[in-house]
Scaffold this active site. Structure first.
Site, short mmCIF file in Angstrom:
data_model
loop_
_atom_site.label_atom_id
_atom_site.label_comp_id
_atom_site.label_asym_id
_atom_site.label_seq_id
_atom_site.Cartn_x
_atom_site.Cartn_y
_atom_site.Cartn_z
N ARG A 103 0.82 -1.22 -0.22
CA ARG A 103 -0.02 -0.16 0.01
C ARG A 103 1.01 1.20 -0.05
O ARG A 103 2.16 1.17 0.22
CB ARG A 103 -0.99 0.02 1.34
N ALA B 288 -8.50 3.55 8.35
CA ALA B 288 -8.41 3.01 9.66
C ALA B 288 -9.06 4.29 10.57
O ALA B 288 -8.25 5.29 10.59
CB ALA B 288 -7.16 2.73 10.11
N CYS C 1 2.49 7.29 10.53
CA CYS C 1 2.44 7.93 9.33
C CYS C 1 3.57 8.58 8.98
O CYS C 1 3.58 9.44 7.90
CB CYS C 1 0.95 8.55 9.07
#
Length: 233
Positions: free
Chosen positions: A79, A164, A180
């Site tokens: 991803r 999420a 992140c």
């Protein structure tokens, strides 16, 4: 006459990350071949850390042995995005949908996933916003606190991975990473933002609300719910 857009939602409960990934790969192949409808997996994961295809290991602040000690797994994925955490009381949506059917490019797709989480937050009186372009922010934020993450993969117009949203996870697990890839930012949850004076409904109900926001924003006219049709063989 235009064909009615149908979304099949799989209500799956708690699923190990590796099993969820294997299922996504199977469904992506089937969606490319036109064997299945647009499908949305609604689930939660046990304690799991994932890295995107950039493999930014430096944003993982502890060793794999330390992760094992706290009962967490580590997975490398294809991803987009950086390192993130998944765990109990976090709503996960994995859309396996054909973007070409609705004329969405990658940017519009991600923006609509962001709006899905923003609308859910609004239902509980929480004012959320999308990450600001050019600042490195991704996902969805409440002021300077991150409440929702996005990491997607698109292949031949078919999506996988997804979003999420933090309902009420144990936020201490985020201390093991730079979430992140953004340093010096706090992670938050719906529970933290509404405070203890507000009683949140069960996770299952919140996830159904999240699915409803998704279906409306992606213009589905008919939603078919299925209970855990889980088989990757």
């Amino acid at each position: 006459m235009a064909r009615r857009r149908i979304l099949e939602v799989w209500r799956m409960g708690v699923v190990k990350y590796s099993e969820g990934l294997k299922l996504q790969e199977k469904l992506v192949s089937e969606r490319k071949d036109g064997k299945i409808l647009d499908t949305l997996l609604s689930l939660q994961h046990p304690h799991t850390y994932t890295l995107g295809k950039r493999k930014t290991d430096h944003n993982l602040l502890v060793s794999e042995l330390q992760l094992e000690a706290v009962g967490a797994e580590l997975h490398y994925t294809q991803r987009g995005g950086d390192v993130t955490y998944h765990g109990p009381h976090q709503a996960i949506l994995y859309p396996i949908i054909n973007l070409r059917d609705i004329g969405f490019g990658a940017r519009k797709y991600v923006e609509t996933l962001e709006q899905t989480m923003i609308e859910l937050s609004t239902l509980y009186g929480v004012k959320a916003r999308a990450g600001q372009a050019g600042t490195g922010e991704t996902g969805v934020w409440v002021e300077e606190r991150k409440i929702g993450a996005i990491g997607v993969r698109i292949s031949s117009g078919i999506t996988s991975h997804g979003l999420a949203f933090n309902i009420d996870p144990d936020l201490s697990y985020f201390e093991n990473i730079v979430p992140c890839g953004i340093a010096d930012k706090e992670v938050t949850s719906l529970r933290k933002e509404v405070g203890n004076v507000v009683s949140l409904p069960a996770d299952e109900f919140v996830q159904e609300q999240l699915v409803s926001c998704f279906a409306r924003l992606f213009r589905y006219e008919n939603v078919i719910w299925k209970e855990t049709p889980f088989c990757t063989n």
